[in-house]
Scaffold this active site. Sequence first.
Site, short mmCIF file in Angstrom:
data_model
loop_
_atom_site.label_atom_id
_atom_site.label_comp_id
_atom_site.label_asym_id
_atom_site.label_seq_id
_atom_site.Cartn_x
_atom_site.Cartn_y
_atom_site.Cartn_z
N ASP A 101 38.56 60.74 -30.97
CA ASP A 101 39.29 61.11 -32.16
C ASP A 101 38.58 61.95 -32.99
O ASP A 101 37.60 61.41 -33.52
CB ASP A 101 39.92 59.79 -32.78
N HIS A 102 38.85 63.07 -33.00
CA HIS A 102 37.74 63.97 -33.49
C HIS A 102 37.88 63.68 -35.21
O HIS A 102 36.60 64.18 -35.74
CB HIS A 102 37.98 65.60 -33.34
N HIS A 160 44.61 59.87 -36.14
CA HIS A 160 43.71 60.19 -37.23
C HIS A 160 43.94 59.52 -38.58
O HIS A 160 42.98 58.70 -39.03
CB HIS A 160 43.98 61.78 -37.78
#
Length: 502
Positions: free
Chosen positions: A188-189, A251
């Site tokens: 999950d960036h 996010h």
Amino acid sequence: MTSETDKPANPCVIVIFGAAGDLTKRLLLPALYNLARSNLLPKEFAIVGVARAQISNEDFRTKLSQDIQEFATVPVDTQLWQWFRERLYYLAGDFQDPNTYSQLQDLLAQVNTEHSTQGNYLYYLAVAPNFFSDIIWQLGSVGLTKEENGHWRRVIIEKPFGHDLESARNLNKNISSTLQESQIYRIDHYLGKETVQNILIFRFGNGLFEPIWNYRYIDHVQITVAETVGVEGRGGFYEGAGAVRDMMQNHLFQLLAMVAMEPPISFEADAVRDEKSKLLKAVQPFTPEEVLTNTVRGQYGEGTVNDKQLPAYRQEPRVAADSVTETFAALKLTIDNWRWADVPFYLRTGKRLTERMTEIAIQFKRVPSLLFRQTSVDSLTPNFLVIRIQPNEGISLQFGAKIPGPSVRMGGVQMDFAYKDYFGTTPSTGYETLIYDCMIGDATLFQRADNVELGWSVVTPILDVWKALPPRNFPNYAVGSWGPQGAEDMLKRDGRQWRTNL
Ligand code: BG6
């Protein structure tokens, strides 16, 4: 997460599936280059790109040499790039064709010998999600995922991980027939962002905040991830996703977990991930009636920003003219545990909003009675602690101060910490830490199977109700606004307001 004792990662080969795609040139390649610059890549290192395009090794090296010039976050050093370039290999092949994997086996054997990478392979799946299971299964069937004789084999999986609870469970089940959980790195960036990692340090590395981090002192929490961009040519993908799947389930829920979880017993991957799961499990599931009152969806209509006329979502390429996909979502969540009793968490995200801004705003309770006659309780500026994730990264604390003058009057003031003032700016892609962590086997910043499934179990009831009751008022917010009126009303009903509108 890395520390002051950072040293080069273990010898390894990174195999990028989808090496001809956007993610590779825009983010992965610049991130790997930055790692090389910081001396965090091992000397025994190589990259193998796999994609369908029928190009040669030399063409691949030339293409990446052009890409790095365009996308590097810092000026490219010729000597360093030469070192990098010599370690690039390419394999053309179809991801579903077993031949691709036998060829990969041969190529890896050769690269492994040439670069002394000790049989350690990191597979990066920068591909469409329908290939995830297949690629992993095929790698397994030729023995490329087997960890033996002291070498490791790990897989980084890009998002989206599943489409709903059932598909996420199936995907977890499929890949776990080939891989151990310890080999799987679900990315999950947002967890690659410094400001997100700092939430744990801020909370658990300071004695000051944790004692007041609970229902006794906190009135509510707002998490906003606002974007000014639209769907940027990704209409085909976005039509089947929408804001909840694209942003909320992953996010925003990561931000929620970081800000609301209990202190882990250590910074070990599983200790942190256990706490995240506990938190997501405590999120009260919505009944269908609650979906109607505690969620808001929106879709942008056309509008003008800086004198420029921008199209409605329904006019974007590859979007249906009567699309009901949401480009905005807001939720009011409650967390059923001791710490957060009766503290609502308001989450919102949307495309084509007024400004690009991601922040977590914690509003503290008002004083119980007011001593200053000139100021009514209602007109007091609330005490907000704001964690600014991006842009303008920092943390600020808003409180009331006496306005200078003979009468006692209060006004809101702000203490501010800005990353750039203390640490300067280090241009990075946000993927450096994540890739490095995977290379050293630290999964703290990656999602475990249960974390992902728990995220889906919170949003799936919402998506079900929304599907059963298609919106009749889309588009319901204009490009360049703060989203639909319903999102304002949801807070107004609770006697609150979004911070941006105060
Ligand atoms: C991606 C979403 O995961 O995150 C995009 O698919 C979104 O739709 C992007 O624009 C936002 O990331 P960032 O780092 O720019 O906030």
